[in-house]
Motif scaffolding. Structure first.
Motif, short mmCIF file in Angstrom:
data_model
loop_
_atom_site.label_atom_id
_atom_site.label_comp_id
_atom_site.label_asym_id
_atom_site.label_seq_id
_atom_site.Cartn_x
_atom_site.Cartn_y
_atom_site.Cartn_z
N ILE A 20 0.87 -1.18 0.00
CA ILE A 20 0.00 0.00 0.00
C ILE A 20 0.90 1.23 0.00
O ILE A 20 1.67 1.43 0.95
CB ILE A 20 -0.88 0.02 1.26
N PHE A 32 -1.98 0.61 -4.91
CA PHE A 32 -1.76 -0.72 -4.34
C PHE A 32 -1.05 -1.53 -5.41
O PHE A 32 -1.44 -1.51 -6.57
CB PHE A 32 -3.11 -1.35 -4.01
N ASP A 78 3.09 -5.21 8.44
CA ASP A 78 1.95 -5.41 9.35
C ASP A 78 2.20 -6.55 10.34
O ASP A 78 3.24 -7.20 10.32
CB ASP A 78 0.65 -5.61 8.55
N VAL A 83 1.99 -7.81 4.64
CA VAL A 83 1.57 -6.63 3.88
C VAL A 83 2.54 -5.48 4.20
O VAL A 83 2.88 -5.27 5.37
CB VAL A 83 0.14 -6.17 4.22
N CYS A 103 -5.13 6.06 -7.37
CA CYS A 103 -5.89 5.04 -8.10
C CYS A 103 -7.30 4.86 -7.55
O CYS A 103 -8.18 4.35 -8.23
CB CYS A 103 -5.15 3.70 -8.04
N PHE A 104 -7.53 5.31 -6.32
CA PHE A 104 -8.82 5.04 -5.65
C PHE A 104 -9.78 6.21 -5.87
O PHE A 104 -10.20 6.87 -4.93
CB PHE A 104 -8.60 4.76 -4.17
N TYR A 105 -10.14 6.43 -7.12
CA TYR A 105 -10.95 7.60 -7.47
C TYR A 105 -12.43 7.27 -7.68
O TYR A 105 -13.22 8.16 -7.95
CB TYR A 105 -10.38 8.29 -8.71
N GLN A 106 -12.79 5.99 -7.52
CA GLN A 106 -14.19 5.61 -7.68
C GLN A 106 -14.83 5.42 -6.31
O GLN A 106 -14.33 4.66 -5.48
CB GLN A 106 -14.30 4.31 -8.48
N ARG A 107 -15.93 6.09 -6.10
CA ARG A 107 -16.63 6.03 -4.81
C ARG A 107 -18.01 5.40 -5.01
O ARG A 107 -18.70 5.72 -5.98
CB ARG A 107 -16.77 7.45 -4.25
N TRP A 113 -20.63 2.93 -8.80
CA TRP A 113 -19.28 3.49 -8.69
C TRP A 113 -19.22 4.78 -9.49
O TRP A 113 -19.49 4.77 -10.70
CB TRP A 113 -18.24 2.49 -9.21
N ILE B 9 -16.60 -5.54 -9.96
CA ILE B 9 -15.31 -5.81 -9.30
C ILE B 9 -14.60 -6.99 -9.94
O ILE B 9 -15.22 -8.00 -10.26
CB ILE B 9 -15.53 -6.02 -7.79
N PRO B 18 -8.87 -7.52 -2.24
CA PRO B 18 -8.13 -6.95 -1.12
C PRO B 18 -8.73 -5.61 -0.69
O PRO B 18 -9.22 -4.85 -1.52
CB PRO B 18 -6.71 -6.77 -1.65
N ILE B 20 -8.16 -2.16 1.90
CA ILE B 20 -7.34 -1.30 2.76
C ILE B 20 -8.28 -0.48 3.61
O ILE B 20 -9.07 0.31 3.09
CB ILE B 20 -6.48 -0.35 1.91
N PHE B 32 -5.30 -4.32 6.66
CA PHE B 32 -5.49 -4.85 5.30
C PHE B 32 -6.16 -6.20 5.46
O PHE B 32 -5.76 -7.01 6.29
CB PHE B 32 -4.12 -5.01 4.64
N TRP B 34 -9.38 -9.05 3.42
CA TRP B 34 -10.02 -9.48 2.18
C TRP B 34 -11.53 -9.52 2.37
O TRP B 34 -12.02 -9.74 3.47
CB TRP B 34 -9.52 -10.87 1.77
N LEU B 77 -13.00 2.29 -4.88
CA LEU B 77 -12.48 1.21 -5.73
C LEU B 77 -11.39 1.80 -6.61
O LEU B 77 -11.46 2.97 -7.01
CB LEU B 77 -13.64 0.68 -6.59
N ASP B 78 -10.37 1.00 -6.90
CA ASP B 78 -9.25 1.56 -7.67
C ASP B 78 -9.48 1.45 -9.18
O ASP B 78 -10.50 0.95 -9.64
CB ASP B 78 -7.93 0.89 -7.26
N ASN B 81 -10.32 -1.83 -10.70
CA ASN B 81 -11.51 -2.48 -10.11
C ASN B 81 -11.15 -3.72 -9.29
O ASN B 81 -11.98 -4.64 -9.17
CB ASN B 81 -12.53 -2.86 -11.19
N ASP B 82 -9.94 -3.75 -8.75
CA ASP B 82 -9.57 -4.97 -8.02
C ASP B 82 -9.00 -4.71 -6.61
O ASP B 82 -8.46 -5.65 -6.00
CB ASP B 82 -8.62 -5.85 -8.83
N VAL B 83 -9.14 -3.50 -6.10
CA VAL B 83 -8.75 -3.20 -4.72
C VAL B 83 -9.76 -2.21 -4.13
O VAL B 83 -10.14 -1.24 -4.80
CB VAL B 83 -7.33 -2.58 -4.61
N ILE B 84 -10.18 -2.46 -2.89
CA ILE B 84 -11.14 -1.59 -2.20
C ILE B 84 -10.41 -0.77 -1.13
O ILE B 84 -9.49 -1.26 -0.47
CB ILE B 84 -12.24 -2.45 -1.50
N ASN B 85 -10.82 0.47 -0.98
CA ASN B 85 -10.32 1.33 0.09
C ASN B 85 -11.53 1.79 0.92
O ASN B 85 -12.45 2.41 0.38
CB ASN B 85 -9.59 2.54 -0.52
#
Lengths: 130, 130
Positions: A20, A32, A78, A83, A103-107, A113, B9, B18, B20, B32, B34, B77-78, B81-85
């Motif tokens: 991260i 990520f 961690d 991680v 990269c995390f610009y979708q809410r 999304w 996703i 994954p 964060i 972190f 899943w 979402l990044d 589309n494969d990592v969540i924050n």
């Protein structure tokens, strides 16, 4: 030099660890990615983030094309030793290949999304027209 | 209700993504973990973080034992589309099973991992003596 610190990491079966990358200044999570042991060793040695590209199956010196290098301020691990969290300074202020800061610009909004952060630079201006 | 947002996703082969989890107030990365689709759906519906425990192979309602629930302020979402924050409020101020605020309490210093953040509460007081 001892590499015990690398051996301490609980690598995946593929020899990778998730990473991260976070802006050291304000805590924004920028991206990520994954590292193998060589990438992490190089990151620590050079002070610039080096990842492992799972799609291209090779080391990926972040910023090698875009110029958007990541200067590493701190490397954290961690509680399960599986991680990594990098505190970085993001050169150019853009971590994402879409030209956004993060990269995390979708809410998630009302079950959809939505892209909520601005594109700071056109990707074709970042990566050229090749 | 449409679940298109879940279909968007890019789940792993194991049907996971994954995640964060980050303190919404100051950006500290707390942990972190899943999620599978059910965990993410429940997280969005209930407003409390639900993960998938890969070791126990079951849903893990964060805080179910410790009381350290995570109230979800935002789900992001990044670009791939494969990592969540998750932006969260951490109940009790402790996310880590070691009794620390964050799981990322080990810092690389001179080639060694050093535990640099304090234990805020003894784990035996968090989880009981069972």
């Amino acid at each position: 030099m001892s590499e015990q610190w690398l051996d301490a990491i609980a690598w995946t079966e593929d020899g990778l660890v998730p990473v991260i990358a976070q802006d050291a200044a304000d805590g924004k999570v920028l991206m990520f990615a994954w590292m193998n042991a060589e990438a992490l060793r190089l990151t620590a040695e050079t002070g610039h983030a080096v990842y492992w590209s799972r799609s291209r199956k090779k080391l990926w010196h972040k910023g090698e094309e875009s110029g958007h290098q990541q200067v590493v301020k701190e490397i954290r691990l961690d509680c399960d030793n599986d991680v990594i969290n990098l505190q970085i300074e993001q050169k150019g202020g853009i971590a994402c290949h879409t030209g956004r800061r993060s990269c995390f610009y979708q809410r998630l909004e009302n079950g959809q999304w939505k892209a909520v952060d601005p594109v700071l630079k056109d990707p074709s201006d970042i990566y050229g027209k090749s």
